[in-house]
Design a protein around this motif. Structure first.
Motif, PDB file in Angstrom:
ATOM      1  N   GLN A  94      13.065 -26.877 -29.944  1.00 44.41           N
ATOM      2  CA  GLN A  94      13.448 -28.070 -30.681  1.00 44.41           C
ATOM      3  C   GLN A  94      12.272 -28.584 -31.502  1.00 44.41           C
ATOM      4  O   GLN A  94      11.111 -28.459 -31.118  1.00 44.41           O
ATOM      5  N   ASN A  95      12.564 -29.162 -32.674  1.00 39.79           N
ATOM      6  CA  ASN A  95      11.522 -29.766 -33.500  1.00 39.79           C
ATOM      7  C   ASN A  95      11.085 -31.118 -32.942  1.00 39.79           C
ATOM      8  O   ASN A  95       9.970 -31.556 -33.175  1.00 39.79           O
ATOM      9  N   THR A  96      11.988 -31.773 -32.221  1.00 42.59           N
ATOM     10  CA  THR A  96      11.671 -33.058 -31.619  1.00 42.59           C
ATOM     11  C   THR A  96      11.843 -32.965 -30.105  1.00 42.59           C
ATOM     12  O   THR A  96      12.502 -32.064 -29.597  1.00 42.59           O
ATOM     13  N   THR A  97      11.245 -33.923 -29.399  1.00 41.30           N
ATOM     14  CA  THR A  97      11.319 -33.923 -27.944  1.00 41.30           C
ATOM     15  C   THR A  97      12.761 -34.149 -27.478  1.00 41.30           C
ATOM     16  O   THR A  97      13.437 -35.061 -27.934  1.00 41.30           O
ATOM     17  N   LYS A  98      13.214 -33.293 -26.564  1.00 47.24           N
ATOM     18  CA  LYS A  98      14.545 -33.446 -25.996  1.00 47.24           C
ATOM     19  C   LYS A  98      14.432 -34.221 -24.700  1.00 47.24           C
ATOM     20  O   LYS A  98      13.733 -33.806 -23.774  1.00 47.24           O
ATOM     21  N   LYS A 121       4.460 -32.889 -24.778  1.00 42.99           N
ATOM     22  CA  LYS A 121       4.710 -34.197 -25.374  1.00 42.99           C
ATOM     23  C   LYS A 121       4.319 -35.350 -24.444  1.00 42.99           C
ATOM     24  O   LYS A 121       4.390 -36.516 -24.829  1.00 42.99           O
ATOM     25  N   PRO A 323       6.885 -38.228 -29.789  1.00 45.17           N
ATOM     26  CA  PRO A 323       8.041 -37.666 -30.504  1.00 45.17           C
ATOM     27  C   PRO A 323       7.820 -36.215 -30.938  1.00 45.17           C
ATOM     28  O   PRO A 323       6.710 -35.735 -30.959  1.00 45.17           O
TER      29      PRO A 323
END
Length: 323
Positions: A94-98, A121, A323
């Protein structure tokens, strides 16, 4: 008629004054020297777990009585060594934190579990005036430009004022020691190394800390789960708000906040906290500062129910989610 009314008012005032004086005194005698042993034990263990309210126990009981109650109500946690070689971090696609949030309801408590897929993260957030005054978790999250977080290490403030200013132990951020308690030469450590593996160590020297390549860490404990095995050997009866952090074998991070001291959520002991971490797959897990400090934040909102009368308590450090 007026004279009779006057005497009735005076009698009522005297009765109310006696009630105000003697009811609290009777209550104290009943709590600390009455037949309700479990209630007394819970009052004492709860009071001694706080920075500001220890006087609820120390004013009315001797040190030996308090120590005896604490020995009965506290859990026992065995020592063990962590083996981090079994952690295999799965790289996030993922490009962002899940982030996933789970609501938990048990017999004695309610809790929130935040599951973070990417351990890289997770970082340490600190009060903006660390060493002088603490900050609520929401401000630490905002100050860190994070998306969420949980309270982390303990603190030892002057005169036990509980303002969260001076961290207990050590604080490491971005591989740099930001704070170190001068009176200590060894530290309990909970944090992440540069390979994003959760490191839980007891009584680590500065050389051992440096050799662990920690990028972020705080001091607290105890360890609850190491190498997939539970460490609590005695079930304590002290029910408190609890915070904990854990990591699965694939690197996923678990942030747990258990509400306590509420009418619908009494709190949890170490065994309860440990068992929840195991239930949700923790391979390694440790207890964080709890009590009034227990707070979980996500997307600008406090998502659990802190028991402090003011809402969020001011604290020194937090594990934050970038993030």
């Amino acid at each position: 008629m007026k004279k009779k009314l006057k005497y009735e008012i005076i009698y009522l005032c005297h009765f109310l004054i006696c009630l105000i004086i003697f009811l609290p005194l009777f209550s104290i005698i009943l709590i600390y020297h009455g037949p309700f042993i479990n209630f007394k034990n819970n009052i004492v263990s709860t009071s001694m777990a706080t920075n500001k309210n220890k006087f609820f126990a120390t004013w009315f009981l001797s040190s030996s009585e308090i120590n005896s109650i604490m020995a009965k109500t506290n859990s026992v946690v065995k020592d063990s060594n962590e083996n981090i070689s079994n952690i295999a971090i799965q790289q996030s696609k993922q490009n962002t934190t899940k982030v996933k949030i789970i609501d938990i309801k048990e017999t004695n408590f309610k809790a929130k579990l935040m599951i973070v897929d990417d351990p890289s993260k997770i970082s340490i957030g600190m009060a903006s005036e660390l060493g002088k005054v603490g900050s609520p978790l929401s401000k630490i999250v905002k100050f860190s430009n994070a998306v969420g977080g949980i309270n982390a290490g303990g603190f030892l403030d002057d005169n036990l004022m509980g303002t969260g200013s001076k961290p207990d132990g050590i604080v490491i951020s971005n591989g740099v020691i930001k704070f170190k308690q001068s009176s200590l030469s060894k530290f309990n450590v909970i944090g992440f190394n540069k390979n994003n593996i959760l490191v839980i160590g007891n009584y680590m020297t500065l050389d051992e800390i440096n050799n662990s390549n920690l990028r972020c860490a705080i001091s607290f404990g105890p360890a609850l789960v190491l190498n997939g095995k539970p460490l609590v050997t005695k079930v304590g009866t002290s029910l408190q708000p609890r915070s904990a952090i854990g990591q699965r074998k694939d690197g996923t991070v678990l942030l747990l906040a258990i509400d306590g001291r509420e009418s619908d959520s009494a709190g949890a002991n170490y065994t309860d906290t440990q068992d929840l971490m195991l239930k949700y797959g923790a391979y390694n897990a440790a207890n964080l500062d709890g009590g009034s400090s227990t707070t979980l934040n996500y997307l600008g909102k406090t998502i659990n129910n802190p028991c402090d009368i003011a809402g969020e308590r001011t604290i020194a450090t937090a594990f934050v989610i970038m993030p």
